[in-house]
Write a protein that holds these residues in place. Structure first.
Motif, mmCIF file in Angstrom:
data_model
loop_
_atom_site.group_PDB
_atom_site.id
_atom_site.type_symbol
_atom_site.label_atom_id
_atom_site.label_comp_id
_atom_site.label_asym_id
_atom_site.label_seq_id
_atom_site.Cartn_x
_atom_site.Cartn_y
_atom_site.Cartn_z
ATOM 1 N N CYS A 195 -1.980 10.433 -1.903
ATOM 2 C CA CYS A 195 -0.874 9.573 -2.357
ATOM 3 C C CYS A 195 -0.602 9.926 -3.812
ATOM 4 O O CYS A 195 -1.385 9.576 -4.701
ATOM 5 C CB CYS A 195 -1.242 8.089 -2.221
ATOM 6 N N ARG A 196 0.488 10.625 -4.043
ATOM 7 C CA ARG A 196 0.791 11.065 -5.409
ATOM 8 C C ARG A 196 1.223 9.905 -6.307
ATOM 9 O O ARG A 196 1.258 10.042 -7.526
ATOM 10 C CB ARG A 196 1.861 12.159 -5.373
ATOM 11 N N CYS A 197 1.564 8.766 -5.709
ATOM 12 C CA CYS A 197 1.900 7.577 -6.500
ATOM 13 C C CYS A 197 0.652 6.812 -6.914
ATOM 14 O O CYS A 197 0.725 5.915 -7.749
ATOM 15 C CB CYS A 197 2.832 6.662 -5.708
ATOM 16 N N GLY A 198 -0.486 7.117 -6.293
ATOM 17 C CA GLY A 198 -1.749 6.488 -6.674
ATOM 18 C C GLY A 198 -1.957 5.095 -6.111
ATOM 19 O O GLY A 198 -2.555 4.237 -6.770
ATOM 20 N N ALA A 199 -1.506 4.861 -4.880
ATOM 21 C CA ALA A 199 -1.654 3.531 -4.275
ATOM 22 C C ALA A 199 -2.987 3.386 -3.537
ATOM 23 O O ALA A 199 -3.104 2.546 -2.633
ATOM 24 C CB ALA A 199 -0.493 3.268 -3.319
ATOM 25 N N ALA B 283 0.814 -1.215 0.000
ATOM 26 C CA ALA B 283 0.000 0.000 0.000
ATOM 27 C C ALA B 283 0.847 1.266 0.000
ATOM 28 O O ALA B 283 0.464 2.272 0.601
ATOM 29 C CB ALA B 283 -0.932 -0.014 1.202
ATOM 30 N N PHE B 284 1.969 1.219 -0.648
ATOM 31 C CA PHE B 284 2.821 2.404 -0.771
ATOM 32 C C PHE B 284 3.792 2.166 -1.937
ATOM 33 O O PHE B 284 4.037 1.025 -2.349
ATOM 34 C CB PHE B 284 3.607 2.659 0.522
ATOM 35 N N GLN B 285 4.321 3.286 -2.439
ATOM 36 C CA GLN B 285 5.348 3.191 -3.476
ATOM 37 C C GLN B 285 6.579 3.980 -3.049
ATOM 38 O O GLN B 285 7.532 3.425 -2.529
ATOM 39 C CB GLN B 285 4.791 3.659 -4.827
ATOM 40 N N CYS B 286 6.544 5.312 -3.214
ATOM 41 C CA CYS B 286 7.716 6.093 -2.791
ATOM 42 C C CYS B 286 7.822 6.161 -1.278
ATOM 43 O O CYS B 286 8.912 6.315 -0.723
ATOM 44 C CB CYS B 286 7.686 7.498 -3.391
#
Length: 232
Positions: free
Chosen positions: A211-215, A157-160
């Motif tokens: 969430c700017r990564c879209g998760a 549930a996260f990227q960066c």
């Protein structure tokens, strides 16, 4: 009758000054006009003359602020204008809480103050004197991840990861709010506790965290998993 001399027929030297005389007169006038300015620039600065402060914040008084952060007491000397976010990061050295937009729009700085989630960039540290603050560093206990932390890892549930501390704190408070019977804008009847946390409920309750990564789908799945575990 005596002869008179008309002023229009005066000496050529008087009526028509030479070019050399004109230039000399102009140079002299320029020198006279600039002399006061040059004299003023050469005057030493008086020791009594006020000078602008090179460090305006040095005059701001410090005041003691006592907080309990993640179960540990902290006493910090802070300016009254210090935000809770800066107090956590710069004075308590708890850098897990992130400074994103610094204007309450992204939720990266979310912490839990006395059981209520807040944007720490929008509040002053002195306003929370004596309160209990929980940051992302305080979610795990005895080297064991909290259920929501474990679910975020399980569901990727996260990227960066920059927004993750705020997402985790917000999700932790969300679960407590749901157990306490708090409604949301997605609740069908706000007079009653929702029967379960639907995906719409989770998305609405987490809408303050960007969430700017879209998760987002994975974040919803992680929260839903923890809700199911709590019901089991």
């Amino acid at each position: 009758m005596p002869h008179t001399t008309d002023s229009t027929t005066s000496s050529p030297d008087i009526a028509k000054p030479s070019r050399r005389r004109f230039l000399q007169s102009a140079a002299a006038a320029a020198a006279v006009s600039t002399a006061p300015l040059a004299h003023a620039q050469q005057q030493p600065i008086s020791a009594e003359a006020p000078t602008p402060s090179t460090n305006p914040s040095a005059a701001a008084p410090l005041m003691p602020v006592k907080l309990t952060i993640n179960g540990h007491p902290y006493e910090m000397q802070l300016e009254a204008r210090t935000t809770l976010l800066d107090a956590l990061r710069e004075y308590a050295s708890l850098t897990g809480t992130k400074k994103g937009c610094d204007r309450g729009q992204c939720g990266a700085c979310t912490v839990i103050a006395n059981g209520r989630r807040i944007n720490s960039c929008l509040t002053l540290a002195v306003m929370h004197e004596g309160e209990s603050i929980t940051t992302v560093e305080g979610l795990a206990t005895a080297q064991t991840l909290s259920p929501i932390q474990a679910a975020f890892i399980e569901h990727d549930a996260f990227q960066c990861g920059f927004c993750t501390p705020g997402q985790l704190c917000s999700a932790t408070a969300l679960l407590d709010e749901f157990r306490a019977g708090d409604a949301s804008a997605a609740t069908a009847d706000v007079r009653f506790r929702p029967a379960h946390l639907s995906d719409d409920e989770i998305r609405e309750r987490m809408s303050g965290n960007i969430c700017r990564c879209g998760a987002y789908p994975n974040i919803v799945s992680a929260v839903r998993t923890v809700v199911a575990i709590n019901k089991a």
